[in-house]
Design a protein around this motif. Structure first.
Motif, PDB file in Angstrom:
ATOM      1  N   LYS A  50      31.080  34.148  30.071  1.00  0.00           N
ATOM      2  CA  LYS A  50      29.836  33.793  29.339  1.00  0.00           C
ATOM      3  C   LYS A  50      29.319  32.459  28.599  1.00  0.00           C
ATOM      4  CE  LYS A  50      28.233  37.538  27.417  1.00  0.00           C
ATOM      5  NZ  LYS A  50      27.071  37.469  28.094  1.00  0.00           N
ATOM      6  N   LEU A  51      30.597  31.733  27.807  1.00  0.00           N
ATOM      7  CA  LEU A  51      31.263  30.795  27.106  1.00  0.00           C
ATOM      8  C   LEU A  51      31.058  29.552  28.470  1.00  0.00           C
ATOM      9  CD1 LEU A  51      32.114  28.591  25.137  1.00  0.00           C
ATOM     10  CD2 LEU A  51      34.016  28.695  25.510  1.00  0.00           C
ATOM     11  N   ALA A  52      31.347  29.354  29.637  1.00  0.00           N
ATOM     12  CA  ALA A  52      30.779  28.623  30.732  1.00  0.00           C
ATOM     13  C   ALA A  52      29.491  28.648  30.933  1.00  0.00           C
ATOM     14  CB  ALA A  52      31.286  28.618  32.075  1.00  0.00           C
ATOM     15  N   SER A  53      28.958  30.237  31.041  1.00  0.00           N
ATOM     16  CA  SER A  53      27.346  29.605  31.185  1.00  0.00           C
ATOM     17  C   SER A  53      26.741  29.543  30.107  1.00  0.00           C
ATOM     18  CB  SER A  53      26.821  31.019  31.471  1.00  0.00           C
ATOM     19  OG  SER A  53      26.769  31.288  29.301  1.00  0.00           O
ATOM     20  N   SER A  54      27.409  28.593  28.396  1.00  0.00           N
ATOM     21  CA  SER A  54      26.161  28.130  27.582  1.00  0.00           C
ATOM     22  C   SER A  54      26.449  26.221  27.916  1.00  0.00           C
ATOM     23  CB  SER A  54      26.991  28.527  26.292  1.00  0.00           C
ATOM     24  OG  SER A  54      28.424  27.360  26.431  1.00  0.00           O
ATOM     25  N   VAL A  55      27.567  26.166  28.882  1.00  0.00           N
ATOM     26  CA  VAL A  55      27.376  24.591  28.970  1.00  0.00           C
ATOM     27  C   VAL A  55      26.640  24.764  30.673  1.00  0.00           C
ATOM     28  CG1 VAL A  55      29.059  23.924  28.454  1.00  0.00           C
ATOM     29  CG2 VAL A  55      29.606  24.360  30.336  1.00  0.00           C
ATOM     30  N   GLY A  56      26.129  25.606  31.520  1.00  0.00           N
ATOM     31  CA  GLY A  56      25.562  25.422  32.709  1.00  0.00           C
ATOM     32  C   GLY A  56      26.333  25.610  33.780  1.00  0.00           C
ATOM     33  N   VAL A  57      26.992  26.383  33.659  1.00  0.00           N
ATOM     34  CA  VAL A  57      27.930  27.033  34.844  1.00  0.00           C
ATOM     35  C   VAL A  57      27.619  28.357  35.645  1.00  0.00           C
ATOM     36  CG1 VAL A  57      30.152  27.203  35.717  1.00  0.00           C
ATOM     37  CG2 VAL A  57      29.687  25.457  33.824  1.00  0.00           C
ATOM     38  N   GLN A  58      27.643  28.802  36.224  1.00  0.00           N
ATOM     39  CA  GLN A  58      26.869  30.152  36.386  1.00  0.00           C
ATOM     40  C   GLN A  58      27.921  31.314  35.941  1.00  0.00           C
ATOM     41  OE1 GLN A  58      24.113  30.815  38.350  1.00  0.00           O
ATOM     42  NE2 GLN A  58      24.512  32.933  37.587  1.00  0.00           N
ATOM     43  N   GLU A  59      27.447  31.631  34.936  1.00  0.00           N
ATOM     44  CA  GLU A  59      28.394  33.215  35.036  1.00  0.00           C
ATOM     45  C   GLU A  59      29.037  33.975  35.806  1.00  0.00           C
ATOM     46  OE1 GLU A  59      28.610  36.342  31.694  1.00  0.00           O
ATOM     47  OE2 GLU A  59      26.536  35.378  31.493  1.00  0.00           O
ATOM     48  N   SER A  60      28.626  34.674  36.328  1.00  0.00           N
ATOM     49  CA  SER A  60      28.634  34.952  37.538  1.00  0.00           C
ATOM     50  C   SER A  60      30.349  34.882  38.598  1.00  0.00           C
ATOM     51  CB  SER A  60      27.526  35.959  38.582  1.00  0.00           C
ATOM     52  OG  SER A  60      27.224  35.161  38.981  1.00  0.00           O
ATOM     53  N   GLU A  61      29.811  33.568  38.729  1.00  0.00           N
ATOM     54  CA  GLU A  61      30.936  32.575  40.055  1.00  0.00           C
ATOM     55  C   GLU A  61      32.324  32.806  39.528  1.00  0.00           C
ATOM     56  OE1 GLU A  61      30.091  31.500  42.824  1.00  0.00           O
ATOM     57  OE2 GLU A  61      28.146  32.875  42.979  1.00  0.00           O
ATOM     58  N   ILE A  62      31.548  32.180  37.913  1.00  0.00           N
ATOM     59  CA  ILE A  62      33.522  32.105  36.902  1.00  0.00           C
ATOM     60  C   ILE A  62      33.793  33.100  36.823  1.00  0.00           C
ATOM     61  CG2 ILE A  62      34.134  31.621  35.111  1.00  0.00           C
ATOM     62  CD1 ILE A  62      33.480  29.144  36.348  1.00  0.00           C
ATOM     63  N   LEU A  63      33.320  34.575  36.318  1.00  0.00           N
ATOM     64  CA  LEU A  63      34.004  35.807  36.551  1.00  0.00           C
ATOM     65  C   LEU A  63      34.536  35.831  37.690  1.00  0.00           C
ATOM     66  CD1 LEU A  63      34.831  38.141  34.103  1.00  0.00           C
ATOM     67  CD2 LEU A  63      31.809  39.319  35.034  1.00  0.00           C
ATOM     68  N   LYS A  64      33.628  36.204  38.827  1.00  0.00           N
ATOM     69  CA  LYS A  64      34.183  36.371  39.833  1.00  0.00           C
ATOM     70  C   LYS A  64      35.263  35.666  40.042  1.00  0.00           C
ATOM     71  CE  LYS A  64      33.213  35.943  45.002  1.00  0.00           C
ATOM     72  NZ  LYS A  64      32.399  36.148  46.164  1.00  0.00           N
ATOM     73  N   LEU A  65      35.975  34.577  40.224  1.00  0.00           N
ATOM     74  CA  LEU A  65      37.357  33.924  39.831  1.00  0.00           C
ATOM     75  C   LEU A  65      38.453  34.233  39.832  1.00  0.00           C
ATOM     76  CD1 LEU A  65      36.147  30.350  40.462  1.00  0.00           C
ATOM     77  CD2 LEU A  65      37.293  31.428  42.312  1.00  0.00           C
ATOM     78  N   LEU A  66      37.854  35.216  38.042  1.00  0.00           N
ATOM     79  CA  LEU A  66      39.092  35.156  37.439  1.00  0.00           C
ATOM     80  C   LEU A  66      38.800  36.642  37.015  1.00  0.00           C
ATOM     81  CD1 LEU A  66      37.164  33.237  34.240  1.00  0.00           C
ATOM     82  CD2 LEU A  66      39.454  32.696  35.231  1.00  0.00           C
ATOM     83  N   HIS A  67      38.163  37.461  37.927  1.00  0.00           N
ATOM     84  CA  HIS A  67      38.747  38.760  37.872  1.00  0.00           C
ATOM     85  C   HIS A  67      39.420  39.320  38.701  1.00  0.00           C
ATOM     86  CE1 HIS A  67      37.420  43.166  37.071  1.00  0.00           C
ATOM     87  NE2 HIS A  67      37.936  43.588  38.790  1.00  0.00           N
ATOM     88  N   VAL A  68      41.544  40.117  37.382  1.00  0.00           N
ATOM     89  CA  VAL A  68      41.987  40.752  38.256  1.00  0.00           C
ATOM     90  C   VAL A  68      41.487  42.398  38.850  1.00  0.00           C
ATOM     91  CG1 VAL A  68      44.252  41.118  38.083  1.00  0.00           C
ATOM     92  CG2 VAL A  68      43.979  38.741  37.681  1.00  0.00           C
ATOM     93  N   SER A  69      41.822  42.568  39.852  1.00  0.00           N
ATOM     94  CA  SER A  69      41.050  43.945  40.119  1.00  0.00           C
ATOM     95  C   SER A  69      42.799  45.373  40.335  1.00  0.00           C
ATOM     96  CB  SER A  69      41.450  43.872  41.882  1.00  0.00           C
ATOM     97  OG  SER A  69      41.050  45.478  42.104  1.00  0.00           O
ATOM     98  N   ASP A  70      42.341  45.773  39.315  1.00  0.00           N
ATOM     99  CA  ASP A  70      42.902  47.274  38.795  1.00  0.00           C
ATOM    100  C   ASP A  70      43.596  48.156  40.202  1.00  0.00           C
ATOM    101  OD1 ASP A  70      40.751  48.702  39.437  1.00  0.00           O
ATOM    102  OD2 ASP A  70      40.824  49.596  37.727  1.00  0.00           O
ATOM    103  N   GLN A  71      43.120  47.476  41.694  1.00  0.00           N
ATOM    104  CA  GLN A  71      43.500  48.145  42.833  1.00  0.00           C
ATOM    105  C   GLN A  71      44.233  47.059  43.644  1.00  0.00           C
ATOM    106  OE1 GLN A  71      42.802  51.443  43.778  1.00  0.00           O
ATOM    107  NE2 GLN A  71      41.380  51.095  41.264  1.00  0.00           N
ATOM    108  N   PRO A  72      45.092  47.985  44.646  1.00  0.00           N
ATOM    109  CA  PRO A  72      46.160  46.867  45.152  1.00  0.00           C
ATOM    110  C   PRO A  72      46.409  46.135  46.710  1.00  0.00           C
ATOM    111  CG  PRO A  72      46.698  49.214  45.019  1.00  0.00           C
ATOM    112  CD  PRO A  72      45.604  49.248  44.757  1.00  0.00           C
ATOM    113  N   GLY A  73      46.848  44.876  45.855  1.00  0.00           N
ATOM    114  CA  GLY A  73      45.458  44.192  47.472  1.00  0.00           C
ATOM    115  C   GLY A  73      45.960  44.273  48.747  1.00  0.00           C
TER     116      GLY A  73
END
Length: 208
Positions: free
Chosen positions: A124-147
């Protein structure tokens, strides 16, 4: 490693000897108060005037220095790495925003927060400088399921980038933040307490 302009002839390239510039590498941690102090002085007073005062003579590089005794340090640096992937032109602006709001990610303010929740705030902070929030979250999110390979420790979309940053920084032996390297050599005379006037004096003396 940076190449001092006077040693430009050491560069072996597929064309004419390139014009080299002086390089100041800033090893900073987004949750280090002293790093924030140095960055504010530079971003408010020095960076805006570089192209006028020192055209084609000097460059600054922000080296992301994760300090692991602050667990959230990794998370905020991952967010910056994600911005580098999605919108590299926004990296400096996002870095400024991280330093301005660093207290939001100090130990006390994240200790009871799940990792993916912190990532959500950073996206959300990234979105405040004009970066797509969903794209950042997609890269950062860690799954709770095995790969797919059964891995339980596969990291996220910027783990490999962070590994490269850490590997490069370790080769310099830098520990304290902030640390400044000038043309590849630690410049111990520069500290976080440098005022804009002191920065200008140092640059006038050393950028020739």
């Amino acid at each position: 490693m940076a190449l001092p302009p006077k040693f430009a002839g050491q560069a072996i390239v597929s064309g004419p000897i390139p014009q080299t510039v002086h390089t100041l590498e800033l090893y900073l941690d987004y949750v280090c108060p002293f790093s924030a102090k140095m960055w504010k002085t530079l971003s408010d007073n020095i960076f805006p005037k570089l192209s006028q005062q020192y055209p084609s003579k000097v460059r600054f590089i922000l080296r992301q220095q994760i300090q692991p005794w602050h667990p959230s340090s990794t998370l905020v640096h991952e967010a910056a790495a994600a911005v580098l992937k999605v919108a590299p032109s926004k990296f400096v602006e996002f870095s400024t925003k991280l330093f301005e709001q660093q207290k939001e990610y100090f130990d006390v303010n994240v200790v009871n927060e799940a990792r993916n929740e912190t990532y959500g705030r950073l996206a959300k902070l990234a979105s405040s400088v004009g970066v797509q929030e969903s794209e950042i979250l997609k890269l950062l999110h860690v799954s709770d399921q095995p790969g797919k390979d059964g891995s339980l420790n596969s990291g996220n979309g910027v783990t490999d980038d962070v590994k490269l940053m850490v590997k490069a920084n370790r080769l310099t032996g830098v520990h304290v933040t902030p640390t400044v390297l000038f043309n590849g050599i630690e410049e111990k005379s520069i500290s976080s307490s440098f005022t804009a006037e002191q920065w200008n004096e140092w640059l006038e003396k050393n950028i020739v």
